[in-house]
Design an enzyme around this catalytic site. Sequence first.
Site, PDB file in Angstrom:
ATOM      1  CE  LYS A 149     -29.105  24.784   9.639  1.00 10.17           C
ATOM      2  NZ  LYS A 149     -28.539  26.101   9.311  1.00 10.17           N
ATOM      3  CG  HIS A 163     -29.363  21.528   7.195  1.00  5.50           C
ATOM      4  ND1 HIS A 163     -30.691  21.503   7.567  1.00  5.50           N
ATOM      5  CD2 HIS A 163     -29.241  22.519   6.280  1.00  5.50           C
ATOM      6  CE1 HIS A 163     -31.348  22.448   6.902  1.00  5.50           C
ATOM      7  NE2 HIS A 163     -30.492  23.075   6.125  1.00  5.50           N
TER       8      HIS A 163
END
Length: 234
Positions: free
Chosen positions: A136, A132
Amino acid sequence: MKLALIGFGRMGKAIEKIALNRQHNILLKSIFCPTYKDLKNVEVAIEFSHPEFAFANIKICLEENISVISGTTGWLFKMEEIKNICLRNSGTFLYASNFSIGVNLFIEISRKFAKLIKSYKKEYEVEIEEIHHVNKKDVPSGTAIKLAKFLIKEGIAKKWVLGKKKQYQLAISSKRFKNSPGIHVVKYQSVIENIIFKHTALKREGFALGAIIAAEWINYKKGIFSMKDVLEID
Protein backbone atom coordinates in the site's frame (compact mmCIF):
# COMPACT_ATOMS: atom_id res chain seq x y z
CA MET A 1 -22.46 -2.85 -18.23
CA LYS A 2 -19.51 -2.29 -20.50
CA LEU A 3 -16.56 -1.72 -18.17
CA ALA A 4 -12.99 -0.48 -18.31
CA LEU A 5 -10.68 -1.57 -15.49
CA ILE A 6 -7.89 0.99 -15.18
CA GLY A 7 -5.05 -0.08 -12.91
CA PHE A 8 -5.15 -3.84 -13.35
CA GLY A 9 -3.33 -4.97 -10.21
CA ARG A 10 -4.59 -7.24 -7.44
CA MET A 11 -7.65 -5.09 -6.90
CA GLY A 12 -8.42 -4.90 -10.60
CA LYS A 13 -8.20 -8.67 -10.90
CA ALA A 14 -10.57 -9.14 -7.96
CA ILE A 15 -13.02 -6.69 -9.58
CA GLU A 16 -12.74 -8.53 -12.90
CA LYS A 17 -13.77 -11.83 -11.34
CA ILE A 18 -16.85 -10.37 -9.64
CA ALA A 19 -17.81 -8.30 -12.69
CA LEU A 20 -17.79 -11.37 -14.93
CA ASN A 21 -19.79 -13.37 -12.39
CA ARG A 22 -22.40 -10.59 -12.46
CA GLN A 23 -22.59 -10.77 -16.27
CA HIS A 24 -20.79 -7.50 -17.07
CA ASN A 25 -18.60 -7.02 -20.15
CA ILE A 26 -15.00 -5.87 -19.69
CA LEU A 27 -13.84 -3.96 -22.76
CA LEU A 28 -10.52 -2.73 -21.37
CA LYS A 29 -7.99 -3.89 -18.78
CA SER A 30 -5.07 -1.48 -18.55
CA ILE A 31 -2.19 -0.61 -16.24
CA PHE A 32 -1.53 2.56 -18.28
CA CYS A 33 -3.54 5.72 -18.87
CA PRO A 34 -6.07 4.81 -21.59
CA THR A 35 -6.37 6.63 -24.88
CA TYR A 36 -9.60 7.94 -26.40
CA LYS A 37 -9.54 4.96 -28.75
CA ASP A 38 -9.15 2.50 -25.84
CA LEU A 39 -12.30 3.86 -24.20
CA LYS A 40 -14.61 3.44 -27.17
CA ASN A 41 -18.01 2.00 -26.12
CA VAL A 42 -17.09 1.93 -22.42
CA GLU A 43 -19.96 2.92 -20.10
CA VAL A 44 -18.24 2.88 -16.70
CA ALA A 45 -14.53 2.99 -15.83
CA ILE A 46 -13.36 1.56 -12.51
CA GLU A 47 -10.06 3.17 -11.59
CA PHE A 48 -7.69 1.63 -9.01
CA SER A 49 -4.26 2.73 -10.11
CA HIS A 50 -1.39 4.74 -8.60
CA PRO A 51 -1.62 8.24 -7.07
CA GLU A 52 0.71 9.56 -9.79
CA PHE A 53 -1.63 8.49 -12.59
CA ALA A 54 -5.12 8.75 -11.07
CA PHE A 55 -5.83 12.33 -12.13
CA ALA A 56 -4.99 11.71 -15.81
CA ASN A 57 -6.97 8.45 -15.82
CA ILE A 58 -10.09 10.07 -14.38
CA LYS A 59 -9.79 13.20 -16.52
CA ILE A 60 -9.72 11.40 -19.85
CA CYS A 61 -12.75 9.27 -18.89
CA LEU A 62 -14.79 12.30 -17.84
CA GLU A 63 -13.86 14.11 -21.05
CA GLU A 64 -15.12 11.10 -23.00
CA ASN A 65 -18.44 11.16 -21.08
CA ILE A 66 -17.63 7.89 -19.31
CA SER A 67 -18.81 7.44 -15.74
CA VAL A 68 -15.87 6.93 -13.36
CA ILE A 69 -15.56 5.01 -10.11
CA SER A 70 -12.22 5.69 -8.40
CA GLY A 71 -10.68 4.14 -5.30
CA THR A 72 -7.11 5.37 -5.73
CA THR A 73 -5.85 7.26 -2.69
CA GLY A 74 -3.01 9.76 -2.34
CA TRP A 75 -4.04 12.20 -5.10
CA LEU A 76 -6.87 14.14 -3.44
CA PHE A 77 -5.12 17.53 -3.59
CA LYS A 78 -6.45 17.54 -7.18
CA MET A 79 -9.99 16.52 -6.25
CA GLU A 80 -11.50 19.98 -6.76
CA GLU A 81 -10.06 20.12 -10.27
CA ILE A 82 -11.60 16.73 -11.07
CA LYS A 83 -14.96 17.87 -9.71
CA ASN A 84 -14.80 20.94 -11.95
CA ILE A 85 -13.97 18.79 -14.99
CA CYS A 86 -16.88 16.50 -14.12
CA LEU A 87 -19.35 19.39 -13.82
CA ARG A 88 -18.03 21.11 -16.94
CA ASN A 89 -18.60 17.94 -18.97
CA SER A 90 -21.94 17.06 -17.29
CA GLY A 91 -20.18 13.88 -16.22
CA THR A 92 -20.46 11.25 -13.53
CA PHE A 93 -17.88 10.64 -10.84
CA LEU A 94 -17.84 8.63 -7.62
CA TYR A 95 -14.86 8.52 -5.30
CA ALA A 96 -14.34 6.45 -2.16
CA SER A 97 -11.18 5.80 -0.18
CA ASN A 98 -12.71 2.42 0.63
CA PHE A 99 -15.49 0.60 -1.22
CA SER A 100 -16.16 -2.07 1.39
CA ILE A 101 -19.81 -1.90 2.43
CA GLY A 102 -18.78 -2.86 5.97
CA VAL A 103 -16.13 -0.13 6.16
CA ASN A 104 -18.57 2.54 5.00
CA LEU A 105 -21.09 1.50 7.64
CA PHE A 106 -18.25 1.40 10.21
CA ILE A 107 -17.27 4.96 9.24
CA GLU A 108 -20.86 6.15 9.62
CA ILE A 109 -21.26 4.51 13.04
CA SER A 110 -17.94 6.07 14.12
CA ARG A 111 -19.08 9.48 12.87
CA LYS A 112 -22.35 9.30 14.77
CA PHE A 113 -20.59 8.15 17.94
CA ALA A 114 -18.21 11.13 17.70
CA LYS A 115 -21.24 13.44 17.73
CA LEU A 116 -22.58 11.71 20.83
CA ILE A 117 -19.33 11.77 22.81
CA LYS A 118 -18.04 15.24 21.90
CA SER A 119 -19.61 16.78 25.03
CA TYR A 120 -17.36 14.49 27.09
CA LYS A 121 -14.22 14.71 24.92
CA LYS A 122 -12.04 15.92 27.81
CA GLU A 123 -12.57 12.58 29.53
CA TYR A 124 -11.15 10.49 26.67
CA GLU A 125 -7.92 10.09 24.72
CA VAL A 126 -8.71 9.19 21.10
CA GLU A 127 -6.47 7.50 18.55
CA ILE A 128 -6.76 5.76 15.20
CA GLU A 129 -4.84 2.70 14.08
CA GLU A 130 -4.67 1.29 10.56
CA ILE A 131 -2.90 -1.84 9.31
CA HIS A 132 -2.46 -2.75 5.63
CA HIS A 133 -0.32 -4.83 3.29
CA VAL A 134 3.26 -3.75 2.58
CA ASN A 135 2.45 -2.72 -1.01
CA LYS A 136 0.00 0.00 0.00
CA LYS A 137 1.56 3.26 -1.20
CA ASP A 138 -0.10 5.88 0.99
CA VAL A 139 0.47 6.31 4.73
CA PRO A 140 -1.84 6.74 6.55
CA SER A 141 -4.67 5.14 4.61
CA GLY A 142 -7.35 7.25 3.00
CA THR A 143 -9.93 5.67 5.31
CA ALA A 144 -7.89 6.59 8.40
CA ILE A 145 -7.67 10.19 7.17
CA LYS A 146 -11.43 10.23 6.58
CA LEU A 147 -12.01 8.96 10.13
CA ALA A 148 -9.66 11.64 11.47
CA LYS A 149 -11.33 14.45 9.52
CA PHE A 150 -14.77 13.91 10.97
CA LEU A 151 -13.31 13.58 14.49
CA ILE A 152 -11.65 16.95 13.95
CA LYS A 153 -14.89 18.37 12.53
CA GLU A 154 -16.68 17.32 15.71
CA GLY A 155 -14.05 19.08 17.81
CA ILE A 156 -12.48 15.91 19.23
CA ALA A 157 -9.04 17.20 18.16
CA LYS A 158 -7.58 20.19 16.30
CA LYS A 159 -5.54 18.19 13.79
CA TRP A 160 -4.21 14.70 13.13
CA VAL A 161 -0.58 13.57 13.16
CA LEU A 162 1.16 10.38 12.11
CA GLY A 163 2.73 8.74 15.13
CA LYS A 164 2.73 10.11 18.68
CA LYS A 165 0.38 12.97 19.41
CA LYS A 166 0.85 16.19 21.29
CA GLN A 167 -1.85 18.18 23.08
CA TYR A 168 -5.12 18.53 21.11
CA GLN A 169 -3.80 16.29 18.35
CA LEU A 170 -5.22 13.03 17.08
CA ALA A 171 -2.61 10.31 16.62
CA ILE A 172 -2.81 7.91 13.66
CA SER A 173 -0.73 4.75 13.89
CA SER A 174 0.06 3.12 10.52
CA LYS A 175 1.52 -0.37 10.23
CA ARG A 176 2.37 -2.49 7.20
CA PHE A 177 2.50 -6.29 7.17
CA LYS A 178 2.86 -8.84 4.41
CA ASN A 179 -0.70 -10.18 4.11
CA SER A 180 -3.14 -7.72 5.68
CA PRO A 181 -6.12 -6.62 3.50
CA GLY A 182 -6.94 -3.88 6.00
CA ILE A 183 -7.73 -3.12 9.64
CA HIS A 184 -9.07 0.18 11.02
CA VAL A 185 -9.53 0.93 14.71
CA VAL A 186 -10.86 3.99 16.54
CA LYS A 187 -10.06 3.92 20.27
CA TYR A 188 -11.50 6.10 23.04
CA GLN A 189 -9.62 5.57 26.30
CA SER A 190 -10.30 7.00 29.75
CA VAL A 191 -9.22 6.12 33.29
CA ILE A 192 -12.42 4.10 33.75
CA GLU A 193 -13.14 2.51 30.37
CA ASN A 194 -12.08 1.86 26.79
CA ILE A 195 -14.43 2.14 23.82
CA ILE A 196 -13.14 0.52 20.63
CA PHE A 197 -14.58 0.48 17.11
CA LYS A 198 -12.84 -1.93 14.77
CA HIS A 199 -13.24 -3.16 11.21
CA THR A 200 -11.17 -6.03 9.85
CA ALA A 201 -11.18 -6.91 6.16
CA LEU A 202 -10.72 -10.64 5.63
CA LYS A 203 -10.57 -10.70 1.83
CA ARG A 204 -9.95 -8.22 -0.97
CA GLU A 205 -13.20 -9.35 -2.58
CA GLY A 206 -15.17 -7.18 -0.13
CA PHE A 207 -13.64 -4.03 -1.62
CA ALA A 208 -14.11 -5.34 -5.15
CA LEU A 209 -17.79 -6.17 -4.61
CA GLY A 210 -18.43 -2.68 -3.25
CA ALA A 211 -16.81 -1.14 -6.34
CA ILE A 212 -19.02 -3.20 -8.67
CA ILE A 213 -22.15 -2.32 -6.67
CA ALA A 214 -21.17 1.36 -6.92
CA ALA A 215 -20.64 1.03 -10.68
CA GLU A 216 -24.04 -0.62 -11.11
CA TRP A 217 -25.66 2.13 -9.04
CA ILE A 218 -23.99 5.03 -10.85
CA ASN A 219 -24.65 3.85 -14.40
CA TYR A 220 -26.90 6.34 -16.25
CA LYS A 221 -26.73 8.89 -13.41
CA LYS A 222 -25.12 12.34 -13.65
CA GLY A 223 -23.22 14.18 -10.94
CA ILE A 224 -20.66 13.72 -8.19
CA PHE A 225 -21.33 10.96 -5.67
CA SER A 226 -19.91 8.96 -2.77
CA MET A 227 -20.61 5.61 -1.14
CA LYS A 228 -23.03 7.41 1.19
CA ASP A 229 -25.24 7.92 -1.85
CA VAL A 230 -24.93 4.29 -2.92
CA LEU A 231 -25.77 3.00 0.57
CA GLU A 232 -28.45 5.67 1.17
CA ILE A 233 -26.77 6.95 4.33
CA ASP A 234 -28.17 10.27 5.56
